[in-house]
Design a protein around this motif. Structure first.
Motif, mmCIF file in Angstrom:
data_model
loop_
_atom_site.group_PDB
_atom_site.id
_atom_site.type_symbol
_atom_site.label_atom_id
_atom_site.label_comp_id
_atom_site.label_asym_id
_atom_site.label_seq_id
_atom_site.Cartn_x
_atom_site.Cartn_y
_atom_site.Cartn_z
ATOM 1 N N UNK A 29 10.145 -6.229 29.548
ATOM 2 C CA UNK A 29 9.899 -7.154 28.151
ATOM 3 C C UNK A 29 10.885 -6.607 26.982
ATOM 4 N N UNK A 30 11.088 -7.669 26.307
ATOM 5 C CA UNK A 30 12.452 -7.232 25.325
ATOM 6 C C UNK A 30 12.022 -8.114 24.114
ATOM 7 N N UNK A 31 12.152 -7.005 22.989
ATOM 8 C CA UNK A 31 11.466 -7.294 21.373
ATOM 9 C C UNK A 31 12.265 -7.391 20.679
ATOM 10 N N UNK A 32 12.561 -8.550 19.823
ATOM 11 C CA UNK A 32 13.384 -8.970 19.623
ATOM 12 C C UNK A 32 13.471 -9.015 18.304
ATOM 13 N N UNK A 33 14.909 -8.400 17.507
ATOM 14 C CA UNK A 33 14.875 -8.118 16.108
ATOM 15 C C UNK A 33 14.727 -9.387 14.993
ATOM 16 N N UNK A 34 15.006 -8.392 13.720
ATOM 17 C CA UNK A 34 14.256 -9.666 12.566
ATOM 18 C C UNK A 34 14.916 -10.966 12.672
ATOM 19 N N UNK A 75 4.727 -3.741 19.628
ATOM 20 C CA UNK A 75 5.693 -4.581 20.444
ATOM 21 C C UNK A 75 5.532 -3.963 21.802
ATOM 22 N N UNK A 76 6.361 -2.502 21.314
ATOM 23 C CA UNK A 76 6.980 -1.806 22.648
ATOM 24 C C UNK A 76 6.258 -1.370 22.875
ATOM 25 N N UNK A 77 5.314 -0.064 22.136
ATOM 26 C CA UNK A 77 4.472 0.399 22.984
ATOM 27 C C UNK A 77 3.488 -0.566 24.045
ATOM 28 N N UNK A 78 3.145 -1.730 23.456
ATOM 29 C CA UNK A 78 2.447 -2.512 24.508
ATOM 30 C C UNK A 78 3.239 -2.673 26.353
ATOM 31 N N UNK A 79 4.505 -3.106 25.411
ATOM 32 C CA UNK A 79 4.753 -3.143 27.224
ATOM 33 C C UNK A 79 5.472 -1.925 27.589
ATOM 34 N N UNK A 80 5.303 -0.615 27.221
ATOM 35 C CA UNK A 80 5.517 0.542 27.651
ATOM 36 C C UNK A 80 4.432 0.702 28.691
ATOM 37 N N UNK A 96 13.839 4.613 15.858
ATOM 38 C CA UNK A 96 13.339 5.573 15.624
ATOM 39 C C UNK A 96 12.642 5.148 16.591
ATOM 40 N N UNK A 97 11.687 3.652 16.507
ATOM 41 C CA UNK A 97 10.136 3.704 17.685
ATOM 42 C C UNK A 97 10.737 4.040 18.889
ATOM 43 N N UNK A 98 11.637 3.767 20.160
ATOM 44 C CA UNK A 98 12.454 3.415 20.825
ATOM 45 C C UNK A 98 12.942 4.902 21.187
ATOM 46 N N UNK A 99 12.869 6.305 20.497
ATOM 47 C CA UNK A 99 13.102 7.574 20.564
ATOM 48 C C UNK A 99 11.822 8.062 20.849
ATOM 49 N N UNK A 100 10.565 7.835 20.136
ATOM 50 C CA UNK A 100 9.644 7.784 20.070
ATOM 51 C C UNK A 100 8.478 7.730 21.283
ATOM 52 N N UNK A 101 9.042 6.635 21.517
ATOM 53 C CA UNK A 101 8.498 5.582 22.548
ATOM 54 C C UNK A 101 8.783 6.819 23.993
ATOM 55 N N UNK A 102 10.356 6.697 24.674
ATOM 56 C CA UNK A 102 10.962 7.225 25.101
ATOM 57 C C UNK A 102 10.692 9.119 25.873
ATOM 58 N N UNK A 103 9.933 9.120 24.522
ATOM 59 C CA UNK A 103 9.772 10.985 24.851
ATOM 60 C C UNK A 103 8.019 10.775 25.229
ATOM 61 N N UNK A 104 7.699 9.446 24.642
ATOM 62 C CA UNK A 104 5.874 9.712 25.372
ATOM 63 C C UNK A 104 5.579 9.196 27.227
ATOM 64 N N UNK A 105 7.021 8.013 27.349
ATOM 65 C CA UNK A 105 7.251 7.710 28.803
ATOM 66 C C UNK A 105 7.979 8.059 29.054
ATOM 67 N N UNK A 106 8.195 9.391 29.302
ATOM 68 C CA UNK A 106 9.681 9.750 30.315
ATOM 69 C C UNK A 106 9.472 8.708 31.374
#
Length: 336
Positions: A29-34, A75-80, A96-106
């Motif tokens: 899953x890839x989430x694009x930038x602005x 979008x990141x959360x949905x893919x995870x 910041x979003x990636x850091x938080x989600x990586x901890x939630x989905x180790x």
């Protein structure tokens, strides 16, 4: 073509990811930038990397183009939550979003293009979670080369820079560019401007054109942009003024043929592809990966399209500077 053959691993956690079970589908899953798809730059590079992963690795890739900040996180959360084999966030604003989600989905591998590494109170870098690969580029090195090239080609000895968001990551581009200009032409003048102070500054071609026209009217004859799709306005100004521009992140010559002197290219496509390959082969490891000239992670375009615009002696000089940077004889600044 820019090829990333090796990556310099600065920090690696000891354990790697297990390869997907035999017969399972490699889902990315890839989430694009602005700015999203069609920026002819950063996001399009990530898209090309995903396409290559589909062709060569058999991956099933899902792309998400967010609107605002909340869309990005969701979008990141949905893919995870969907159990992707790899989740990729394209751009520093995902850090910041990636850091938080990586901890939630180790158990889910994550990768962040241009991930911004935080620091603790003592100023020491905070390593990302063990399942998060921070893929960073030494943009200042490639920017040094295009800065030197601009100064050597300029007839007015006045060159410009248009940045997107006024932010430390984009300062790396300007710092390297300035250093390259001054290294070969101490008397050259540099005019620098930014499109804004929020991520929206990366998707405002009208503002890019306005800034570029102003610089060209002040005697600048070459402008380097690091502004996402805002840079498309710089190209329009170059066409309108009969001056030159320098692209960024990808080869942008086709956006204004005859008016693009070169482009500072980043291997975003290869970084996305390599992260996918690491997962497929069970070699994925979290940590900070730095890609510069030595690793082939950045560079500049010199091919059949722009060769006639760059005198042979200028190309030879830029190539010499490239080797001096790789050898460590030239230290390129990454801050203003």
């Amino acid at each position: 073509m820019l090829l990333v053959a090796h990556v310099a691993l600065l920090f690696v956690r000891p354990s790697g990811a297990e390869p997907p079970p035999a017969g399972s589908v490699l889902k990315v899953g890839i989430v694009f930038d602005v700015g999203g798809r069609g920026d002819k730059s950063f996001n399009d590079g990530a898209y090309l990397g995903g396409q290559r992963a589909e062709r060569e690795l058999g991956a099933h890739v899902r792309f998400i183009e967010p609107g605002d900040g909340s869309d990005r996180e969701s979008g990141l959360r949905l893919l995870a939550a969907e159990g992707m084999s790899l989740v990729v966030g394209v751009g520093f604003i995902f850090s910041d979003d990636l850091t938080q989600l990586a901890k939630e989905y180790p158990n889910t591998p994550f990768a962040g293009i241009d991930y911004s590494v935080g620091v603790d109170r003592a100023g020491n870098p905070i390593p990302p979670p063990p399942n998060l690969a921070a893929l960073k580029f030494r943009e200042e090195e490639g920017s040094f080369l295009v800065g030197a090239l601009a100064a050597l080609v300029s007839k007015t000895h006045k060159v410009g820079f248009v940045g997107g968001m006024n932010f430390p990551l984009i300062h790396k581009f300007e710092a390297g560019y300035r250093a390259g200009v001054k290294h070969v032409c101490p008397r050259c003048a540099i005019i620098s401007q930014y499109a804004g102070v929020t991520p929206e500054a990366f998707r405002n071609p009208g503002r890019g054109k306005e800034l570029a026209l102003s610089q060209y009217q002040q005697g600048v004859d070459i402008i380097y942009h690091a502004a996402g799709s805002t840079g498309l306005g710089v190209f329009e100004a170059a066409r309108q003024s009969g001056k030159l521009a320098i692209g960024v992140d990808a080869d942008q010559y086709q956006e204004a043929p005859g008016y693009i002197l070169t482009s500072m290219v980043k291997g975003v496509d290869v970084a996305v592809y390599d992260a996918t390959r690491w997962v497929k082969e069970g070699r994925f490891k979290g940590g900070v990966y730095q890609l510069g000239l030595k690793e082939g992670g950045v560079g500049y375009v010199y091919d059949e399209h722009n060769r006639a615009m760059i005198p042979p002696d200028v190309h030879a000089r830029v190539e010499q500077l490239k080797q001096e940077i790789i050898a460590g004889r030239i230290k390129v600044p990454d801050t203003l």
